[in-house]
Design a protein around this motif. Structure first.
Motif, PDB file in Angstrom:
ATOM      1  N   PHE A   1       0.460  -9.752 -22.330  1.00  0.00           N
ATOM      2  CA  PHE A   1       0.676 -11.436 -22.202  1.00  0.00           C
ATOM      3  C   PHE A   1      -0.157 -11.729 -21.072  1.00  0.00           C
ATOM      4  O   PHE A   1       0.285 -12.089 -20.165  1.00  0.00           O
ATOM      5  CB  PHE A   1       2.223 -11.659 -22.128  1.00  0.00           C
ATOM      6  CG  PHE A   1       2.899 -11.317 -23.279  1.00  0.00           C
ATOM      7  CD1 PHE A   1       2.926 -12.078 -24.552  1.00  0.00           C
ATOM      8  CD2 PHE A   1       3.704 -10.278 -23.187  1.00  0.00           C
ATOM      9  CE1 PHE A   1       3.668 -11.833 -25.615  1.00  0.00           C
ATOM     10  CE2 PHE A   1       4.507  -9.743 -24.430  1.00  0.00           C
ATOM     11  CZ  PHE A   1       4.422 -10.575 -25.536  1.00  0.00           C
TER      12      PHE A   1
ATOM     13  N   SER B   1      -0.756 -17.144 -21.740  1.00  0.00           N
ATOM     14  CA  SER B   1       0.824 -17.217 -21.906  1.00  0.00           C
ATOM     15  C   SER B   1       1.628 -17.619 -20.880  1.00  0.00           C
ATOM     16  O   SER B   1       1.072 -17.393 -19.987  1.00  0.00           O
ATOM     17  CB  SER B   1       1.162 -15.618 -22.053  1.00  0.00           C
ATOM     18  OG  SER B   1       2.652 -15.547 -22.432  1.00  0.00           O
TER      19      SER B   1
ATOM     20  N   GLU C   1       5.145 -13.693 -18.705  1.00  0.00           N
ATOM     21  CA  GLU C   1       5.028 -12.268 -19.114  1.00  0.00           C
ATOM     22  C   GLU C   1       6.294 -11.654 -20.012  1.00  0.00           C
ATOM     23  O   GLU C   1       7.125 -11.535 -19.099  1.00  0.00           O
ATOM     24  CB  GLU C   1       4.739 -11.397 -17.906  1.00  0.00           C
ATOM     25  CG  GLU C   1       3.741 -10.081 -17.957  1.00  0.00           C
ATOM     26  CD  GLU C   1       4.667  -9.123 -18.982  1.00  0.00           C
ATOM     27  OE1 GLU C   1       3.845  -8.503 -19.782  1.00  0.00           O
ATOM     28  OE2 GLU C   1       5.825  -8.700 -18.493  1.00  0.00           O
TER      29      GLU C   1
END
Length: 436
Positions: A170, A175, A178
Protein backbone atom coordinates in the motif's frame (compact mmCIF):
# COMPACT_ATOMS: atom_id res chain seq x y z
CA UNK A 1 -18.07 12.87 44.35
CA UNK A 2 -17.64 9.51 46.06
CA UNK A 3 -16.65 7.92 42.75
CA UNK A 4 -13.96 10.57 42.22
CA UNK A 5 -12.70 10.12 45.78
CA UNK A 6 -12.57 6.35 45.34
CA UNK A 7 -10.65 6.68 42.07
CA UNK A 8 -8.16 9.14 43.54
CA UNK A 9 -7.63 6.89 46.54
CA UNK A 10 -6.97 3.93 44.29
CA UNK A 11 -4.59 6.05 42.20
CA UNK A 12 -2.62 7.01 45.30
CA UNK A 13 -2.35 3.37 46.38
CA UNK A 14 -1.04 2.35 42.97
CA UNK A 15 1.32 5.28 42.46
CA UNK A 16 4.30 2.95 42.26
CA UNK A 17 2.84 1.19 39.20
CA UNK A 18 1.06 4.16 37.64
CA UNK A 19 3.70 6.81 38.28
CA UNK A 20 5.96 5.52 35.52
CA UNK A 21 3.22 5.86 32.90
CA UNK A 22 2.47 9.39 34.08
CA UNK A 23 6.18 10.20 33.80
CA UNK A 24 6.27 8.91 30.20
CA UNK A 25 3.27 11.05 29.25
CA UNK A 26 4.79 14.15 30.86
CA UNK A 27 8.11 13.61 29.06
CA UNK A 28 6.40 13.09 25.69
CA UNK A 29 4.27 16.23 26.10
CA UNK A 30 7.29 18.24 27.26
CA UNK A 31 9.45 17.28 24.29
CA UNK A 32 6.54 17.67 21.88
CA UNK A 33 6.38 21.31 23.00
CA UNK A 34 10.15 21.88 23.14
CA UNK A 35 10.71 20.41 19.66
CA UNK A 36 7.83 22.37 18.08
CA UNK A 37 5.86 19.21 17.33
CA UNK A 38 8.69 17.24 15.71
CA UNK A 39 8.70 14.47 18.31
CA UNK A 40 5.33 12.97 17.40
CA UNK A 41 5.68 12.96 13.63
CA UNK A 42 5.14 9.69 11.79
CA UNK A 43 8.76 9.27 10.72
CA UNK A 44 10.19 10.15 14.13
CA UNK A 45 7.89 7.74 16.00
CA UNK A 46 9.07 4.95 13.68
CA UNK A 47 12.66 5.97 14.38
CA UNK A 48 12.10 5.85 18.16
CA UNK A 49 10.71 2.32 17.90
CA UNK A 50 13.46 1.02 15.60
CA UNK A 51 16.34 2.78 17.36
CA UNK A 52 15.36 1.49 20.80
CA UNK A 53 14.06 -1.94 19.86
CA UNK A 54 17.15 -3.88 20.92
CA UNK A 55 17.23 -2.10 24.31
CA UNK A 56 13.56 -2.93 24.85
CA UNK A 57 14.25 -6.59 24.01
CA UNK A 58 17.10 -6.66 26.52
CA UNK A 59 14.95 -4.89 29.12
CA UNK A 60 12.39 -7.72 29.02
CA UNK A 61 15.00 -10.27 30.02
CA UNK A 62 16.80 -7.91 32.38
CA UNK A 63 13.71 -7.13 34.45
CA UNK A 64 13.16 -10.86 34.98
CA UNK A 65 16.76 -11.24 36.15
CA UNK A 66 16.40 -8.25 38.48
CA UNK A 67 13.09 -9.52 39.89
CA UNK A 68 14.93 -12.71 40.84
CA UNK A 69 17.53 -10.64 42.71
CA UNK A 70 20.34 -10.85 40.15
CA UNK A 71 21.98 -8.55 37.61
CA UNK A 72 23.48 -9.21 34.15
CA UNK A 73 26.38 -7.03 32.99
CA UNK A 74 27.24 -9.15 29.96
CA UNK A 75 24.26 -8.60 27.64
CA UNK A 76 25.94 -5.93 25.52
CA UNK A 77 28.99 -8.11 24.92
CA UNK A 78 26.81 -11.16 24.21
CA UNK A 79 24.78 -9.16 21.68
CA UNK A 80 27.98 -8.06 19.96
CA UNK A 81 29.39 -11.60 19.95
CA UNK A 82 26.22 -13.11 18.48
CA UNK A 83 26.07 -10.40 15.80
CA UNK A 84 29.68 -11.13 14.93
CA UNK A 85 29.05 -14.89 14.74
CA UNK A 86 26.06 -14.36 12.46
CA UNK A 87 28.29 -12.32 10.16
CA UNK A 88 30.97 -15.03 10.16
CA UNK A 89 28.37 -17.68 9.33
CA UNK A 90 26.92 -15.68 6.43
CA UNK A 91 30.07 -14.13 4.95
CA UNK A 92 32.77 -16.73 5.65
CA UNK A 93 30.83 -19.97 5.90
CA UNK A 94 28.21 -19.22 3.26
CA UNK A 95 25.25 -20.13 5.50
CA UNK A 96 21.76 -18.96 4.46
CA UNK A 97 20.49 -15.96 6.43
CA UNK A 98 17.76 -17.94 8.19
CA UNK A 99 20.24 -20.64 9.28
CA UNK A 100 22.49 -17.92 10.70
CA UNK A 101 19.61 -16.41 12.68
CA UNK A 102 18.56 -19.75 14.19
CA UNK A 103 22.15 -20.72 14.95
CA UNK A 104 22.73 -17.31 16.58
CA UNK A 105 19.79 -17.82 18.92
CA UNK A 106 21.19 -21.24 19.84
CA UNK A 107 24.57 -19.62 20.56
CA UNK A 108 22.81 -17.13 22.82
CA UNK A 109 21.13 -19.98 24.70
CA UNK A 110 24.49 -21.73 25.15
CA UNK A 111 26.07 -18.54 26.43
CA UNK A 112 23.21 -18.14 28.90
CA UNK A 113 23.56 -21.76 29.98
CA UNK A 114 27.29 -21.24 30.54
CA UNK A 115 26.70 -18.27 32.81
CA UNK A 116 23.66 -19.83 34.45
CA UNK A 117 25.71 -22.89 35.41
CA UNK A 118 28.24 -20.84 37.38
CA UNK A 119 25.51 -18.77 39.03
CA UNK A 120 22.94 -21.46 39.82
CA UNK A 121 24.99 -24.59 40.51
CA UNK A 122 28.42 -23.31 41.53
CA UNK A 123 27.04 -20.42 43.55
CA UNK A 124 29.13 -17.55 42.22
CA UNK A 125 27.23 -14.22 42.44
CA UNK A 126 25.68 -13.12 39.14
CA UNK A 127 27.48 -9.78 39.33
CA UNK A 128 30.87 -11.52 39.20
CA UNK A 129 29.92 -14.13 36.58
CA UNK A 130 28.38 -11.61 34.20
CA UNK A 131 31.21 -9.12 34.76
CA UNK A 132 33.57 -11.89 33.67
CA UNK A 133 31.21 -12.66 30.79
CA UNK A 134 31.27 -9.03 29.70
CA UNK A 135 35.05 -9.25 29.33
CA UNK A 136 35.08 -12.78 27.86
CA UNK A 137 32.54 -12.17 25.11
CA UNK A 138 33.87 -8.73 24.26
CA UNK A 139 37.25 -10.36 23.77
CA UNK A 140 35.75 -13.20 21.71
CA UNK A 141 33.97 -10.65 19.52
CA UNK A 142 37.25 -8.95 18.72
CA UNK A 143 38.94 -12.31 18.13
CA UNK A 144 36.37 -13.71 15.69
CA UNK A 145 36.18 -10.44 13.78
CA UNK A 146 39.91 -9.82 13.82
CA UNK A 147 39.05 -6.25 14.89
CA UNK A 148 37.42 -5.71 11.48
CA UNK A 149 33.84 -4.97 10.53
CA UNK A 150 31.71 -7.42 8.55
CA UNK A 151 29.35 -5.88 6.01
CA UNK A 152 27.02 -6.06 4.10
CA UNK A 153 24.33 -8.52 5.18
CA UNK A 154 21.54 -10.05 3.06
CA UNK A 155 18.43 -7.90 2.66
CA UNK A 156 16.24 -10.52 4.39
CA UNK A 157 18.52 -10.43 7.44
CA UNK A 158 18.40 -6.63 7.58
CA UNK A 159 14.61 -6.57 7.60
CA UNK A 160 14.56 -7.81 11.20
CA UNK A 161 16.22 -4.64 12.44
CA UNK A 162 14.94 -1.98 10.08
CA UNK A 163 12.32 -3.40 7.73
CA UNK A 164 8.58 -2.81 7.47
CA UNK A 165 5.68 -5.23 6.97
CA UNK A 166 5.04 -5.46 3.18
CA UNK A 167 6.09 -1.85 2.47
CA UNK A 168 5.14 -1.91 -1.22
CA UNK A 169 1.66 -3.34 -0.81
CA UNK A 170 0.00 0.00 0.00
CA UNK A 171 2.42 2.75 -1.18
CA UNK A 172 1.76 6.27 0.09
CA UNK A 173 1.64 7.62 -3.47
CA UNK A 174 -1.51 5.65 -4.33
CA UNK A 175 -3.12 4.66 -1.00
CA UNK A 176 -4.58 7.02 1.63
CA UNK A 177 -3.51 4.64 4.41
CA UNK A 178 -1.19 1.72 5.07
CA UNK A 179 -4.02 -0.74 5.55
CA UNK A 180 -1.92 -3.52 7.07
CA UNK A 181 -0.99 -1.17 9.92
CA UNK A 182 -4.60 -0.03 10.30
CA UNK A 183 -5.79 -3.64 10.41
CA UNK A 184 -3.15 -4.59 12.97
CA UNK A 185 -4.11 -1.59 15.09
CA UNK A 186 -7.81 -2.51 15.04
CA UNK A 187 -6.98 -6.13 15.88
CA UNK A 188 -4.73 -5.06 18.76
CA UNK A 189 -7.45 -2.76 20.11
CA UNK A 190 -10.11 -5.49 20.01
CA UNK A 191 -7.83 -8.04 21.66
CA UNK A 192 -6.80 -5.53 24.34
CA UNK A 193 -10.40 -4.64 25.27
CA UNK A 194 -11.51 -8.28 25.20
CA UNK A 195 -8.65 -9.49 27.40
CA UNK A 196 -9.07 -6.68 29.93
CA UNK A 197 -12.84 -7.10 30.21
CA UNK A 198 -12.53 -10.88 30.46
CA UNK A 199 -9.89 -10.59 33.16
CA UNK A 200 -11.98 -8.18 35.19
CA UNK A 201 -15.07 -10.36 34.92
CA UNK A 202 -13.07 -13.34 36.14
CA UNK A 203 -11.69 -11.40 39.12
CA UNK A 204 -15.14 -10.08 40.03
CA UNK A 205 -16.58 -13.59 39.83
CA UNK A 206 -14.02 -14.88 42.31
CA UNK A 207 -14.20 -11.83 44.57
CA UNK A 208 -10.63 -10.73 43.81
CA UNK A 209 -11.32 -7.38 42.14
CA UNK A 210 -10.13 -4.31 44.05
CA UNK A 211 -9.99 -1.83 41.17
CA UNK A 212 -12.89 0.68 40.98
CA UNK A 213 -15.00 0.37 37.84
CA UNK A 214 -14.51 4.05 37.04
CA UNK A 215 -10.74 3.64 37.11
CA UNK A 216 -10.90 0.48 35.01
CA UNK A 217 -12.95 2.30 32.33
CA UNK A 218 -10.61 5.30 32.38
CA UNK A 219 -7.53 3.08 32.09
CA UNK A 220 -9.05 1.09 29.23
CA UNK A 221 -10.08 4.27 27.39
CA UNK A 222 -6.62 5.77 27.81
CA UNK A 223 -4.89 2.63 26.54
CA UNK A 224 -7.28 2.51 23.58
CA UNK A 225 -6.43 6.11 22.70
CA UNK A 226 -2.72 5.23 22.75
CA UNK A 227 -3.26 2.29 20.37
CA UNK A 228 -5.37 4.42 18.03
CA UNK A 229 -2.80 7.23 18.11
CA UNK A 230 0.08 4.88 17.32
CA UNK A 231 -1.94 3.30 14.50
CA UNK A 232 -2.59 6.74 13.03
CA UNK A 233 1.07 7.78 13.22
CA UNK A 234 2.36 4.56 11.66
CA UNK A 235 -0.34 3.98 9.04
CA UNK A 236 -2.23 7.15 8.15
CA UNK A 237 -0.33 10.33 9.10
CA UNK A 238 1.76 12.14 6.46
CA UNK A 239 5.17 10.50 6.20
CA UNK A 240 4.02 7.20 7.70
CA UNK A 241 5.89 4.13 6.50
CA UNK A 242 3.87 1.29 7.96
CA UNK A 243 4.56 -1.14 10.78
CA UNK A 244 8.21 -1.92 11.61
CA UNK A 245 8.82 -5.67 11.70
CA UNK A 246 10.64 -5.30 14.99
CA UNK A 247 7.47 -3.77 16.50
CA UNK A 248 5.64 -7.03 15.73
CA UNK A 249 8.48 -8.93 17.41
CA UNK A 250 8.34 -6.64 20.44
CA UNK A 251 4.58 -6.94 20.72
CA UNK A 252 4.78 -10.73 20.66
CA UNK A 253 7.53 -10.73 23.30
CA UNK A 254 5.58 -8.42 25.61
CA UNK A 255 2.45 -10.56 25.38
CA UNK A 256 4.34 -13.84 25.87
CA UNK A 257 6.54 -12.70 28.75
CA UNK A 258 3.73 -10.85 30.52
CA UNK A 259 1.74 -14.09 30.46
CA UNK A 260 4.77 -16.04 31.69
CA UNK A 261 5.40 -13.73 34.61
CA UNK A 262 1.74 -13.29 35.62
CA UNK A 263 0.14 -16.65 34.89
CA UNK A 264 2.77 -19.38 34.82
CA UNK A 265 4.32 -21.39 37.64
CA UNK A 266 7.79 -20.33 36.49
CA UNK A 267 6.85 -16.64 36.74
CA UNK A 268 5.53 -17.10 40.28
CA UNK A 269 8.73 -18.89 41.21
CA UNK A 270 10.81 -16.00 39.86
CA UNK A 271 8.91 -13.53 42.05
CA UNK A 272 9.15 -15.83 45.05
CA UNK A 273 12.86 -16.35 44.56
CA UNK A 274 13.50 -12.62 44.41
CA UNK A 275 11.14 -11.76 47.24
CA UNK A 276 12.56 -14.17 49.81
CA UNK A 277 15.10 -16.77 48.74
CA UNK A 278 15.05 -18.75 51.99
CA UNK A 279 11.26 -18.92 52.09
CA UNK A 280 11.16 -19.96 48.43
CA UNK A 281 13.58 -22.82 49.12
CA UNK A 282 11.61 -23.96 52.16
CA UNK A 283 8.41 -23.98 50.11
CA UNK A 284 9.94 -26.45 47.67
CA UNK A 285 10.87 -24.13 44.79
CA UNK A 286 13.95 -25.35 42.96
CA UNK A 287 15.68 -22.00 42.93
CA UNK A 288 18.78 -23.32 41.18
CA UNK A 289 16.75 -24.33 38.14
CA UNK A 290 14.92 -21.01 38.20
CA UNK A 291 18.24 -19.15 38.13
CA UNK A 292 19.64 -21.37 35.39
CA UNK A 293 16.67 -20.95 33.06
CA UNK A 294 16.55 -17.22 33.73
CA UNK A 295 20.05 -16.80 32.33
CA UNK A 296 19.39 -19.14 29.42
CA UNK A 297 16.43 -16.92 28.57
CA UNK A 298 18.57 -13.80 28.99
CA UNK A 299 21.12 -15.25 26.59
CA UNK A 300 18.47 -15.89 23.93
CA UNK A 301 17.07 -12.36 24.25
CA UNK A 302 20.57 -10.88 24.13
CA UNK A 303 21.17 -12.85 20.94
CA UNK A 304 17.94 -11.56 19.44
CA UNK A 305 18.90 -8.00 20.38
CA UNK A 306 22.27 -8.52 18.72
CA UNK A 307 20.60 -9.72 15.52
CA UNK A 308 18.24 -6.73 15.50
CA UNK A 309 21.10 -4.28 16.08
CA UNK A 310 23.34 -5.87 13.45
CA UNK A 311 20.52 -5.96 10.91
CA UNK A 312 19.66 -2.32 11.52
CA UNK A 313 23.27 -1.16 11.04
CA UNK A 314 23.96 -3.70 8.28
CA UNK A 315 27.28 -4.24 10.00
CA UNK A 316 28.91 -6.35 12.74
CA UNK A 317 31.74 -4.58 14.51
CA UNK A 318 33.99 -5.16 17.54
CA UNK A 319 32.53 -2.14 19.34
CA UNK A 320 28.87 -3.13 18.94
CA UNK A 321 26.71 -3.43 22.03
CA UNK A 322 28.70 -0.92 24.05
CA UNK A 323 26.76 0.13 27.19
CA UNK A 324 23.67 -1.86 26.16
CA UNK A 325 23.67 -3.48 29.58
CA UNK A 326 23.47 -0.12 31.35
CA UNK A 327 20.55 1.04 29.20
CA UNK A 328 18.69 -2.22 29.84
CA UNK A 329 19.31 -2.05 33.59
CA UNK A 330 18.22 1.59 33.66
CA UNK A 331 15.03 0.72 31.75
CA UNK A 332 14.17 -1.98 34.31
CA UNK A 333 14.76 0.25 37.33
CA UNK A 334 13.03 3.29 35.84
CA UNK A 335 10.14 0.95 35.02
CA UNK A 336 9.60 0.15 38.69
CA UNK A 337 11.78 -2.91 39.38
CA UNK A 338 13.01 -3.01 42.98
CA UNK A 339 16.75 -3.03 43.66
CA UNK A 340 16.24 -5.76 46.25
CA UNK A 341 14.28 -8.00 43.86
CA UNK A 342 10.80 -9.47 43.99
CA UNK A 343 9.09 -6.49 42.31
CA UNK A 344 8.82 -5.48 38.65
CA UNK A 345 6.81 -6.01 35.48
CA UNK A 346 7.54 -6.51 31.80
CA UNK A 347 5.31 -3.59 30.80
CA UNK A 348 7.07 -1.41 33.36
CA UNK A 349 10.46 -2.25 31.85
CA UNK A 350 9.15 -1.46 28.35
CA UNK A 351 7.82 1.87 29.64
CA UNK A 352 11.18 2.62 31.26
CA UNK A 353 12.94 1.83 27.99
CA UNK A 354 10.58 4.13 26.12
CA UNK A 355 11.32 6.93 28.59
CA UNK A 356 15.03 6.53 27.88
CA UNK A 357 14.35 6.41 24.14
CA UNK A 358 12.16 9.52 24.15
CA UNK A 359 14.76 11.35 26.25
CA UNK A 360 17.53 10.44 23.79
CA UNK A 361 15.44 11.30 20.73
CA UNK A 362 13.98 14.51 22.15
CA UNK A 363 17.33 15.86 23.30
CA UNK A 364 18.87 14.99 19.93
CA UNK A 365 16.10 16.90 18.15
CA UNK A 366 16.84 19.86 20.41
CA UNK A 367 20.57 19.67 19.65
CA UNK A 368 21.62 18.78 23.21
CA UNK A 369 25.19 17.45 23.25
CA UNK A 370 25.90 13.87 24.30
CA UNK A 371 27.65 14.88 27.53
CA UNK A 372 24.53 16.64 28.79
CA UNK A 373 22.41 13.74 27.58
CA UNK A 374 24.40 11.32 29.74
CA UNK A 375 24.07 13.65 32.73
CA UNK A 376 20.30 13.98 32.35
CA UNK A 377 19.79 10.23 31.86
CA UNK A 378 21.82 9.54 35.00
CA UNK A 379 19.70 11.97 37.00
CA UNK A 380 16.51 10.35 35.70
CA UNK A 381 17.75 6.93 36.82
CA UNK A 382 18.71 8.26 40.25
CA UNK A 383 15.34 9.96 40.73
CA UNK A 384 13.49 6.81 39.63
CA UNK A 385 15.25 4.67 42.25
CA UNK A 386 14.75 7.42 44.86
CA UNK A 387 11.03 7.39 44.02
CA UNK A 388 11.00 3.61 44.57
CA UNK A 389 12.68 3.99 47.96
CA UNK A 390 10.25 6.77 48.94
CA UNK A 391 7.25 4.59 48.06
CA UNK A 392 8.62 1.73 50.14
CA UNK A 393 9.08 3.94 53.17
CA UNK A 394 5.64 5.49 52.76
CA UNK A 395 3.92 2.11 52.48
CA UNK A 396 5.92 0.85 55.46
CA UNK A 397 4.90 3.85 57.53
CA UNK A 398 1.23 3.22 56.82
CA UNK A 399 1.25 -0.26 58.27
CA UNK A 400 -0.62 -0.59 61.51
CA UNK A 401 1.51 -1.07 64.58
CA UNK A 402 1.50 -4.65 65.84
CA UNK A 403 -0.60 -5.29 68.90
CA UNK A 404 1.00 -6.11 72.23
CA UNK A 405 1.17 -9.78 73.02
CA UNK A 406 1.48 -11.71 76.23
CA UNK A 407 4.07 -14.47 76.52
CA UNK A 408 3.75 -16.95 79.40
CA UNK A 409 6.88 -18.51 80.89
CA UNK A 410 5.76 -22.06 81.71
CA UNK A 411 8.58 -22.54 84.24
CA UNK A 412 8.04 -19.50 86.46
CA UNK A 413 4.40 -18.82 85.65
CA UNK A 414 5.24 -15.17 84.90
CA UNK A 415 3.42 -13.48 82.00
CA UNK A 416 5.49 -10.98 80.03
CA UNK A 417 3.77 -8.30 77.95
CA UNK A 418 5.77 -7.60 74.78
CA UNK A 419 5.11 -4.41 72.85
CA UNK A 420 4.65 -4.67 69.08
CA UNK A 421 6.92 -1.64 68.63
CA UNK A 422 10.54 -2.80 68.15
CA UNK A 423 12.13 -0.09 70.28
CA UNK A 424 9.49 -0.05 73.00
CA UNK A 425 10.44 -1.28 76.44
CA UNK A 426 8.93 -4.51 77.68
CA UNK A 427 6.77 -4.32 80.75
CA UNK A 428 6.68 -7.28 83.09
CA UNK A 429 3.55 -7.93 85.11
CA UNK A 430 3.17 -10.82 87.49
CA UNK A 431 -0.03 -12.60 86.79
CA UNK A 432 0.55 -15.44 89.22
CA UNK A 433 1.02 -19.11 88.42
CA UNK A 434 -0.69 -20.58 85.48
CA UNK A 435 -4.15 -21.71 86.31
CA UNK A 436 -4.78 -19.10 89.00
Amino acid sequence: MSVLKESLGFLASRMRQIGIFIALIVIVVLFQILTDGRLLTAGNVSNIIVQNSYILILAIGMVMVIIAGHIDLSVGSVAAFVGAMSGIMIQDWGAPWWVAIIASLVIGALVGAWQGFWIAFVGIPAFIVTLAGMLIFRGLTQIVLGNQRITPFPNEYRQLGGGYVFPQLFPASSSPAEWITVGLGILALIMLIASQVKGRMSRVKHGLESEPLSWFVAKLAFTGVLVIGLTYLLGIAPGSRGTPIVLIVLGALVVIYTAVMNRSVFGRHVYARGGNLHAAQLSGIKTQKVDFYLFVNMGVLAALAGLVFTGRLNSAGPGAGNLFELDAIAAAFIGGAAVTGGIGTVTGAITGGLIMGVLNNGMSLMGVSTDYQQFIKGMVLLLAVAFDVFNKRRSGGRRAAPKNKTVLDRTTGVATVESGTPDAMKADTKAGPAGD
